[in-house]
Design a protein around this motif. Sequence first.
Motif, PDB file in Angstrom:
ATOM      1  N   UNK A 159       0.866  -1.176   0.000  1.00  0.00           N
ATOM      2  CA  UNK A 159       0.000   0.000   0.000  1.00  0.00           C
ATOM      3  C   UNK A 159       0.907   1.232   0.000  1.00  0.00           C
ATOM      4  N   UNK A 160       0.440   2.333  -0.581  1.00  0.00           N
ATOM      5  CA  UNK A 160       1.266   3.548  -0.511  1.00  0.00           C
ATOM      6  C   UNK A 160       1.324   4.074   0.917  1.00  0.00           C
ATOM      7  N   UNK A 161       2.498   4.473   1.325  1.00  0.00           N
ATOM      8  CA  UNK A 161       2.662   5.030   2.665  1.00  0.00           C
ATOM      9  C   UNK A 161       2.553   6.543   2.630  1.00  0.00           C
ATOM     10  N   UNK A 162       2.775   7.179   3.796  1.00  0.00           N
ATOM     11  CA  UNK A 162       2.625   8.642   3.843  1.00  0.00           C
ATOM     12  C   UNK A 162       3.594   9.369   2.907  1.00  0.00           C
ATOM     13  N   UNK A 163       4.682   8.724   2.521  1.00  0.00           N
ATOM     14  CA  UNK A 163       5.633   9.358   1.608  1.00  0.00           C
ATOM     15  C   UNK A 163       5.269   9.194   0.149  1.00  0.00           C
ATOM     16  N   UNK A 173       2.145   9.846  -1.182  1.00  0.00           N
ATOM     17  CA  UNK A 173       0.919  10.533  -1.577  1.00  0.00           C
ATOM     18  C   UNK A 173       1.242  11.719  -2.486  1.00  0.00           C
TER      19      UNK A 173
END
Lengths: 343, 160
Positions: free
Chosen positions: A262-266, A268
């Motif tokens: 899943x995409x992480x906070x970095x 987006x």
Amino acid sequence: MARHRGRGMASVNYPIGMNLGGDPSQALIHSNPDGKFTVALSAIDLGQGMKQVTRQVAAETLGVPMEDVYVDTADSDTGPHDMGSFASRGTHRMGNAVIAAAREARGVLLEAAAEELEVNAGDLVTDGRGNIHVKGAPSRSITVKATAQAAQFKQGKTIAGRGIFLIPLSTVDPQTGEMNPNTAFAHASLVADVEVDDETGEVTVLKMASAYELGRAINPKMVEQQLVGGAWMGISHALYETPEPYYPDPSHGPRDFNEYLMPGPGDIAPYSITVLERPAPDGPFGGKGPGEMCANPVLPAIANAVYNAVGVRVNDLPITPEKILRGIKANGGARPQPRRGGG
Amino acid sequence: MAKVPVQFRLNGSDRAAFVAPADNLLTLLRRGLNEFGPKYGCGQGTCGTCTVLIDGELQLSCLTLAATCEGRHVETVSGMANGPTLHPIQQAFMEHFAAQCGFCTPGMLTAARALLEANPTPSREEVIDGISGNICRCTGYEAIIEAILAAARSGQVRRA
């Protein structure tokens, strides 16, 4: 070897609630002796804001402060029946059921107040701050709390209301196929800018912009919250997530969060949203609700952007580096497509 | 296997329990001490919602043996608010709509607290790095990043 930029767009007409109707929601509202109201629903708030939206709708219809309304969604054993929180139906279906229940409760509330003030209930108005007064004569007033207590302890009345919202199940004409698929459609367009590395097959979403038309935004900040979070999930479905990467072969499936990508906070991307409000004729205060369509247009927009960047049309999700590299190889190299609209 | 005694401070109060040597801290907190702030997500240290501070250091309680907390100070999300007064980071999360379903929130708040107590003026990249061990499925992270930056700007989070 190079990085190629691409832009893709997608639009969506999104039906609110179950297609063909037939998915009722019920609500029950009753007053308490302290003049506050409890709304009982069996639909569950999973974090979308359904409790807050139905609270606002109930308070507005009852004519009382929002602080005086409590929404209880605790238990499908004790609450009235609901089809559930799915199909983006919460605001529309449950909101309408709550309006129906609140109207009935408001009717009894005004009757009880009329009895105390010795006037006609039709001459009474609420001020939204916890008072009921005679139209044009604010001094002839009674509080909602005093009314609730009078109804409970003196008049022997229940200030309560029942509500159901049902769009009857539409039949399908066997000859013509004619039907009434849905009464409320929401709409959106979304543009995604990506960068595709033709050596690694990696896709970076650079930025996104969208316009959403979802009826009245009953709680604008929560609409924005849904749209931003849903777009993240759209990116995730487009580029990362799958339980079976080589479907129908079940091997190499992820077993835990180390392997389920899943995409992480970095990861987006900057995302700008415009919300257009066109109140729906059959929506609660015109609301349709954002729901699943927050994520929907992101997937085809990114697929189109990848095609625009390197000329590879990936037809199954997620769009992994492996699929992109196989496509580039099959094409004999990256084939950037023309880009309209500049920028 | 014989249980062993463990004594430690939990959010400022002394606590004691008997634990099996293999019990993890998360199990002790939730099942033994009714401290339900940290959540059980994955049980293997990849989701971050069980995050706690042990002597001020960020730790995953699902991977920490309870017996190793002897004599230490364990702080959970439940210790952040002061009575009805929210911690500045909690206040910022509320104002920035940084929670939806709320399952990641205990870990996010704790990670943000550890970050700001060590670095009261982080850059956006440092905030992203600070919460990179915590998975959120609802918000898309943006509101969480914004909330932490706003809490930092408020200047109300003191260096530990």
